[in-house]
Structures are given as structure tokens and as C-alpha cells.
Design an enzyme around this catalytic site. Sequence first.
Site, PDB file in Angstrom:
ATOM      1  N   GLU A   1       6.729  16.643   9.134  1.00 17.39           N
ATOM      2  CA  GLU A   1       7.508  15.830  10.082  1.00 17.39           C
ATOM      3  C   GLU A   1       8.465  16.544  11.012  1.00 17.39           C
ATOM      4  O   GLU A   1       8.503  16.524  12.297  1.00 17.39           O
ATOM      5  CB  GLU A   1       8.231  14.627   9.570  1.00 17.39           C
ATOM      6  CG  GLU A   1       6.940  13.612   9.145  1.00 17.39           C
ATOM      7  CD  GLU A   1       7.704  12.356   8.386  1.00 17.39           C
ATOM      8  OE1 GLU A   1       7.860  11.356   8.620  1.00 17.39           O
ATOM      9  OE2 GLU A   1       8.466  12.876   7.374  1.00 17.39           O
TER      10      GLU A   1
ATOM     11  N   GLU B   1       2.946  11.520   1.114  1.00 17.99           N
ATOM     12  CA  GLU B   1       3.760  10.348   0.838  1.00 17.99           C
ATOM     13  C   GLU B   1       3.079   9.313   0.062  1.00 17.99           C
ATOM     14  O   GLU B   1       3.913   8.700  -0.922  1.00 17.99           O
ATOM     15  CB  GLU B   1       4.567   9.838   2.092  1.00 17.99           C
ATOM     16  CG  GLU B   1       5.621  10.513   2.583  1.00 17.99           C
ATOM     17  CD  GLU B   1       5.354  11.814   3.506  1.00 17.99           C
ATOM     18  OE1 GLU B   1       5.961  12.217   4.271  1.00 17.99           O
ATOM     19  OE2 GLU B   1       3.964  12.019   3.577  1.00 17.99           O
TER      20      GLU B   1
END
Length: 712
Positions: A113, A133
Site C-alpha cells: 500500500e 491480508e
Amino acid sequence: MTEPQQSPTMDVVTSRREGPVWVVTIDHPPVNALGVEVRRGLMAAIEAADRDADVRVVLILGAGRHFIAGADIREFGRPSQAPLLTDVCNRIEACTKPVVAAVQGSALGGGLEVVLAAHYRVALPGAKFALPEVTLGLLPGAGGTQRAPRLIGVEAALNLMLDGKPIGAAQALALGLVDRQDAGTDPVAAGLAYVQELLASQAPVRPTRDRQIAAADRPAAQQALDAARAALDKKYRGLFSPARIVDAVQAVLDRSFDEGLRLERDAFVQCLDTPQRQALIHAFFAEREAAKVPEAGRAQPRPLDRVGVVGGGTMGAGIAVAMLDAGLPVVMVERDEPSLERGRANVAKVYDRLVQRGRLDAAERDRRLNLWSGATDYQALAEVDLVVEAVFEDMAVKTAVFAELDRVCKPGAALASNTSYLDIDQLARTVSRPQDVIGLHFFSPANIMKLLEIVVPAQVADDVVATGFALARRLKKVAVRAGVCDGFIGNRILAVYRQAADYLLADGASPYQIDQAVRHFGFPMGPYQMMDLAGGDIGWASRKRRAPTRDPNLRYVPIADRLCERGWFGQKTGRGWYLYPEGSRTGQEDPEVQAIVDQERQDMGIVPRTFTEEDILRRYLAAMINEAANVVHQGIALRPLDVDVTMLYGYGFPRYRGGPLHYADQVGLDTVLADIRAFAAQDPHFWIPSPLLVELAGRGGSFKDLNQSGQG
Ligand code: T1G
Ligand code: NAD
């Protein structure tokens, strides 16, 4: 579980100016996880760059093997500390100077990210990009669900988020995730080289948030979203976060960037609060903690350059393939030429199938097979560093093999047995070097199953145990230390919850009902499907072996014997508990089996009762948890987490429930104990509460406490 040392903020993120370049380096071993001090350091670095008029470009680097392996997973479940990673990524993206990320090693989760929030990206050959995730019960929570689709398209981004698997530099370049691929090994040099190019072209800032999905691409994007949503129940059965991922990515088409970010944040907080997130993070750390055993802390592993395997049957061949896959030369010894040829063919068959399926090229197959050699003369094992015996499960046969190994193997060679149940202490006492004998219990198919039980007999040397764990790392197995008892950790617990299933069967539940309940809980299959897969004859042989010493107080359910007496061993005979027409691997319920069950109940004088799915699961899991507690209590497993890892990697326990002892903590030990005491009213011989369970429930303790104290 030990807490890593917190280092002061400024050390973990350093900035320096090199001419017009503001070089920001994250140095937070072991994996540059984005803990609060890293986030604060990054925020400060970007703000400093913006304030410094002489800075024209920012270069973000990660020191060491990895770029950034994501958020600091240890922080989850604790109160969040500012700045949130979302804010850090937004600040990076909002920088008024172009921001470049140079990636070596892993850029995972929050690490990717950060890469997505940068304006330009360069990857080195070993770079790995992933949004894993989902494997932690979460979704990307720092803008990944909004920026990744804008950069690489909705479908590619969905794949990254839903399977959580890494992609390499070449694929990242092809997808447009990175702009450059640098052939070098030094991220600083690669980053600065790319920065010079950008400076020369006066490249502008390039916020990913400003990108839109082109109108022409929207129909395909929506199709990808619809397809992902339609596949949720089948592909991600029982998981909470995958649906949240699809919802968040849908916002890329329907909402503004900031609205999408808010939706992502809400979904992230929802996922954080789920038991699944706790269970999956427990599993993440447990498998790493399981490798931390006293012996490996006290000794270095012995050399491991050449290995031997005795026996080329189901397990011997699989073990040989696992070794060859890891680049280890293997000498296989069999009892005669025909058996050796069968062993060689068993190994070759695995690789031929991989080549046929295009999952391995022929040259690589040949390269691995060339590491294999075979013999019927044990002398061929004279130079190996470690040998694994995988011959018939018979003490006399194994003792004879170990006598041969003791005669021919060089001093210092580790002598391992793959026995499933036999007493390794007894085996060690039969040779002149008991300190070199260890149990290495692989699971079938040994080249696929990740679990390796490292069975530690009383006389083994620390460095032999350390060698076992080193071998596991080399084979990419998840190793668990187990003490010597009948069935070690996994098979011992299996025998007990299987027995609980048989009692349910005798008392009124059908085998199909039991399997369904267990599948609904999250196991890939129920106990009766498992028996049909493994072969009923193996269990039958062990029941017959145990018959003379069986506890007469314990109920015995002979239904499985009735099937085996008919030769109904399961898939390998076309029928077992299920029917397998024309060799299919999906079983059909068999009314004849139900008839046998009904007859046996009658013979045992049992009036069948009705069991709900919950009744079945409470008994099945209570039996598993209780025996797991005994295994910890008796020191067969070092910690509860060792049992959890064993059941997750060897017995199909659903990962999103964390393992039987983590699950027991979530359900409440007093609840489990109350169940066992209630069941004991009907059968006090089978249902004997584990002293550890009684002690922990009594003082409001948990298995987690024992994991943290590192004690059983
Ligand atoms: N946080 C905290 N500790 C971590 C960590 C992390 N992200 N990753 C690794 N460790 C510890 C690990 O426990 C071990 O500790 C040591 O580092 C070495 O790891 C907001 C929500 C990077 C491929 O899921 O996949 O970002 O045992 O033994 O085999 O959207 O670690 O030595 O005390 O595994 O070389 C997403 C997890 C987080 C990546 C290295 N990231 N890590 O493998 O070493 S969620 C991940 C890995 C997130 C954002 C979201 C691997 C690795 P110890 P190791 P390795
Ligand atoms: P198998 O019958 O498929 O193979 C055993 C092999 O050992 C045969 O090829 C046989 O020729 C060979 N052999 C027998 N005596 C020998 C000798 N004196 N010297 C050299 N070779 C000899 O059995 P398997 O299923 O591979 O099981 C092997 C061992 O692994 C057993 O101890 C078993 O309990 C254990 N194990 C089996 C499984 C499983 O699922 N099958 C899983 C874990 C452990």
C-alpha cells in the site's frame, strides 16, 4: 511468544538528502513492519521533504532483505495509535514532490500500500508483491482496495486480494504495478538511477487516487466483481473478509476515492473484531513459534548435503520427492530390485504428472531425478548425512533396518524413522548410537503435506533435533516438536476424536450426518471420508494390533471392522463408508452401510437417538480438545500452539478457527469442561476431563497463557 524490542522512532526511519533527492530508509528488522514508530517516521520524513525547497524527489527504501512486510501484525487487537497507515499513505501520495519506491524482497500488505501510494515504482529481481491480508482475516486497510484496482485493473487487483499470494517483479511490471524492473541487487542504486531518469524528464507527481477505470473497461470490471461475488461461498467457505474485499473494490466503480476509503476503513474495523482475525493471526505466529524449540536453541544443526531413504513405498517415495524438490541428492534403498524399481517409478510418477500438467518443465524434472539413486545394498548409505526409514510399520522390520543403518552409516549421520505409532525410544535402544536416532513423521503425501512431526526420544542429541528442524526449513515444511507416545501429537488426538465419532455413530448419528457436521465446521472432510481416503485397512490393522491391550472398560464399536471384513476399505476398493462408482473420488451415501450400522446397534442393544449438528460437533471437538490438553499436560507437546499447528497442517482443522486449543479458548474452557462432564454422565470411562483443562478452567486461565509463558 516473545515481544521484539521497540527502538526509538527516529532510528527506524532515517532521511538524508543526496542533492535534490530525499532518501528515506526504513530500517526496522526483521521485516520493516509498519509499526507505530515507522508510521511516525514516514510521516515526518514526507513532511520534511515538502518543507525542503531543495528537495525535488523522494526515494523510499527498505533496509535488509525486505522492502516492507506490511503492518505490524502484533499491533492488531490493541488500541490503534496515530498516525493510521491510511493517513501515512495519503500523506505520501499528497507529497508535492514525486515519490519513488524501490522494492527488493517483500512488499506485502501495508508495504504494498505504501508502494501504491508512491507516484513511481521500480522493482529488483527478487521483489515480491502481495496483499495477503485475507490470510489474516482482514482486507487491505490503507487504501489498497482503492488504489490497486486503479493501477492494475479490477480483476488483477481482486485476484491479489482474494488469494493473497505474491507476484514477482516481471508480473508486476506486466500488470503496471511497477514502472521499471532493475536487474541489479542494490535498491539504493536502482532507486537513484530511476530518480535521475525522472528528474531528467521533469516527471510530475502522479497520485494513484486520480486514476479512474476507463469507461471501456468498466463492463469487464463489473463482470470480474460479479464473478468474484458469485464464487465467494464456494472458494472462501466460512471466511468473513473476502466478501468485504469485493464490497470495497466495488466502490472503485461506484464511489469517489475518499468514499471508497471510508468504506474500506469500516470493513477493516469489522474484520479486526472477528474471532477469525484472532485465529488466523494466532496461526501466523504459532507456526513460527513452533520452530523455536529448546534443543535448536542449544545446538547447531549437523551438515545436510546428502540424504538416504529406506523404503520406496507410499511414504518413502513422497519423502524422496520432498528432498529432491529441495535440491538434496537422495539415495533410496529397498529390499530387492523389483521393490527398488517400484520405488523409482513412484518417484518418477510424481514428476511425470507435474510435467503433464505443465506445472514443471521436463528439464527440471530430469534435473531432480538425476539427484536420485537407488540400491538394495545398504552400503550405498555410507556417506549420507541423514537417513529416513519408511519401511513397513512393524517393530521387527524396523529394528532390522536400524541394525543395518548402525552398521553402515558414517559417524554423525542422523538416523530417522517415519513410523506413525511405534516406540522410537525402543528403536533407539537397539543401536550403538541412540543419540543419533530421531523420529521424522511425515504426512501423506509427503511431498505435499506441510506438517512434519519431529519426534524427540529420550537419548537424542540436541544437534540431531536441530538438524530435524533445519531439514524442515529446507523442505519448506512446518515442523512441530513432539514427545514419544503412541501416535505422538496428531495421531494420538485423532484416535480419540475418531472414537467419539464412532460412539456418535453407534448411538444414532449416521456417518454421513457426522461428516457433514464436521465439514460445516470447516474441515475439508469428515472422519468417515478421511478413513475412505487413507484406507480402512490401515486403521483395521492398528485396531487389531491394539486389541490385546485395549481397555475393557472402554466401549468398542465394531462397525468399521464389519466393513473391513467385507473388504470395503474405501476409495482404493471402490467402496468403504461411501460408494465410489467407476473410481470417482466423491463418495455416495451407501444404504448398505446404514443397514450394517442399524444391525450393529441392534446387536449392541442400542436404541438410536437423534443428534443435532451441534450435538455432534460438541462431542467431536470436546474429545479433540480434551486429548489435546492431555498431550500438553504430559509434555508430549511443548505448548498448546504446537498442538494447534499440528492439527492445522496435518489434520485439516480450519485455519480460520486457529486450532483446537485456540478454539477452546474462544468457546470458553468452562463451557468445554461442562460439556465433557455432561458427557461423562453417560460414559465416565471415555470422558475423563484432562487435569490441565480442569486446572485452567478452575482458575479462569487459558491455553493462550501457556503459549505466552512458553510452558505446557
Ligand atoms: N508484523 C509483525 N511481525 C512480522 C511480520 C509483520 N507483518 N512479518 C513477519 N514478522 C516477524 C515474524 O513473526 C518473525 O518473528 C520474523 O518477523 C521473521 O518472519 C494495513 C492490515 C515477510 C515473507 O501478512 O509473510 O499489512 O519469529 O519467520 O520466512 O493493509 O514473514 O523471528 O520473532 O516469517 O523470511 C500483511 C507476513 C500484514 C506478511 C518473511 N503482511 N510476513 O518470511 O521470516 S497485514 C503479511 C510474511 C497489513 C494493511 C494490512 C513473512 C515474510 P520471529 P518469518 P521469512
Ligand atoms: P508401504 O507399504 O507403502 O512401503 C513400505 C516399503 O518398505 C515397501 O516398498 C517395502 O518394499 C519396503 N521395505 C520393507 N522392508 C524393507 C527393508 N528391510 N529394507 C528396505 N525396504 C523395505 O508403507 P508406507 O505407507 O510407505 O509406510 C511406511 C512407514 O511410514 C510406516 O512406518 C508407516 O506407519 C509410516 N507412515 C505412513 C503413512 C501413510 O499415510 N501411509 C503416513 C505417515 C507415516
